[in-house]
Design an enzyme around this catalytic site. Structure first.
Site, PDB file in Angstrom:
ATOM      1  N   HIS A 147      23.408  32.500  64.314  1.00  0.00           N
ATOM      2  CA  HIS A 147      22.644  32.309  63.242  1.00  0.00           C
ATOM      3  C   HIS A 147      22.363  33.489  62.254  1.00  0.00           C
ATOM      4  CE1 HIS A 147      18.619  31.036  61.736  1.00  0.00           C
ATOM      5  NE2 HIS A 147      18.136  32.196  61.902  1.00  0.00           N
ATOM      6  N   LYS A 168      16.476  37.320  55.822  1.00  0.00           N
ATOM      7  CA  LYS A 168      17.907  37.325  55.706  1.00  0.00           C
ATOM      8  C   LYS A 168      18.169  36.424  54.551  1.00  0.00           C
ATOM      9  CE  LYS A 168      18.791  35.325  59.797  1.00  0.00           C
ATOM     10  NZ  LYS A 168      17.373  35.525  60.263  1.00  0.00           N
ATOM     11  N   ASP A 186      21.993  29.973  57.504  1.00  0.00           N
ATOM     12  CA  ASP A 186      21.404  29.684  58.567  1.00  0.00           C
ATOM     13  C   ASP A 186      22.205  29.446  59.643  1.00  0.00           C
ATOM     14  OD1 ASP A 186      18.980  28.804  60.062  1.00  0.00           O
ATOM     15  OD2 ASP A 186      19.616  26.733  60.174  1.00  0.00           O
ATOM     16  N   ARG A 253      21.131  58.839  59.686  1.00  0.00           N
ATOM     17  CA  ARG A 253      20.753  59.028  58.384  1.00  0.00           C
ATOM     18  C   ARG A 253      21.872  59.918  57.654  1.00  0.00           C
ATOM     19  NH1 ARG A 253      15.042  62.261  58.373  1.00  0.00           N
ATOM     20  NH2 ARG A 253      15.393  62.137  56.194  1.00  0.00           N
TER      21      ARG A 253
END
EC number: 2.7.11.-
Length: 329
Positions: A147, A168, A186, A253
């Site tokens: 998915h 998304k 999807d 980071r």
């Protein structure tokens, strides 16, 4: 075995175009079109026709080129059909004749009695064999469905994953608006090709290039943005996982620690991108795609930055030691 039962009829009906087309048609043994193709390989039955059946690869598709057909004609002229009868005593998936060649009547009768499909193509043997092996390799490749959304960004296939409602499709829509291309939304079907290449495509060709945007509904990307905004399939080279911002989680980071995700036994670079108001996710994904391309070219920005910092620290320490010496004064 492929995800579903693959038969000779499926091979004939498979939708292939241009340089992938097999140009197959059935010329005999139609009752056997439901025979299952279980092995993604082919066999040239020259030795079998001569009567040598030790280690006969009967479970493979049998290819008859000009040499095999010439030998069949020799057998017919001599009235020898025993080896042909013996060949069809094995559960052969089908026989395919290249160069538009046609076997003699005896061969047809024996094949019909065994209910073995006889197919014909106008392609040369070598060309047909390479196309067929490529197609069978794709059909029998390990596969799974996930998915998510698959997009092509700056030539890089990016699989966007995340919980339902994290954004998304909205991020993918913005990327398409910025000139990138949609592969699937999807449900993404992934196949492992040649053991190390992950190819992603839509699970359904009819609805593959549609998107569901909450509050807007279903939209057709092809109609809205044109055929230049879509692709049928693309290699997955980067996985981006979108997740809700967690203030208690430590996010990378610097980017010096490379993360990967295993899909069908293949390790794919992975990025975890936290989502919160004010963050422009499409631009971050674009930058991630360009940065990944630089890595593939041998330029790792984060590691180079880290090395420059270490060099600076070392040179600064050396300078302090030098200027701290009493004899300098």
């Amino acid at each position: 075995m492929p995800a579903k039962r693959f038969t000779v009829l499926d091979l004939i009906d498979i939708d292939l175009k241009e340089h992938n087309s097999l140009n197959l048609r059935c010329i005999g043994g139609r009752k056997g079109l439901n025979r299952v193709i279980a092995i993604p390989d082919i066999n040239r039955p020259g030795l079998a026709l001569s009567g040598f059946y030790d280690a006969f690869a009967h479970e493979r598709i049998q290819i008859f080129g000009r040499g095999e057909v010439a030998y069949l004609k020799k057998l017919a002229d001599e009235g020898k059909t025993e080896t042909i009868v013996q060949m069809f005593s094995y559960p052969i998936p089908c026989c395919i004749f290249t160069y538009n060649q046609t076997p003699d009547r005896n061969f047809f009768e024996i094949a019909e009695a065994a209910q073995c499909p006889i197919l014909q193509t106008d392609l040369p043997s070598s060309e047909f064999s390479s196309r067929l092996l490529r197609i069978l390799s794709n059909i029998f490749a390990p596969q799974k469905s996930v998915h998510g959304v698959l997009v092509e960004v700056f030539g890089l296939g990016i699989l966007i994953l995340g919980d339902s409602g994290v954004g998304k499709s909205e991020a993918a829509l913005e990327l398409i608006e910025r000139g990138h291309r949609l592969v699937a939304d999807d449900v993404v079907e992934i196949r492992c090709m040649n053991g190390n290449i992950l190819m992603g495509s839509g699970a359904n060709k009819i609805i593959g290039h549609h998107m569901e945007i909450r509050g807007l509904g279903i939209i057709n990307i092809t109609h809205l943005f044109g055929v230049g905004a879509i692709r049928d399939k693309k290699q997955i080279q980067l996985v981006v996982v979108l997740e809700e911002w967690n203030s208690e989680k430590m996010y990378d980071r610097l980017g010096t620690q490379e993360q990967t995700m295993e899909i069908l036994g293949v390790q794919v670079p992975k990025l975890e991108i936290p989502v919160k108001p004010g963050r422009n996710i499409p631009i971050i994904i674009e930058t991630a795609a360009m940065n990944e391309r630089l890595k593939k070219m041998g330029y790792f920005s984060a590691k180079e930055f880290n090395q420059n910092i270490l060099k600076w620290i070392e040179s600064d320490s050396a300078r302090s030691v030098y200027f701290g010496q009493e004899d300098f004064i």
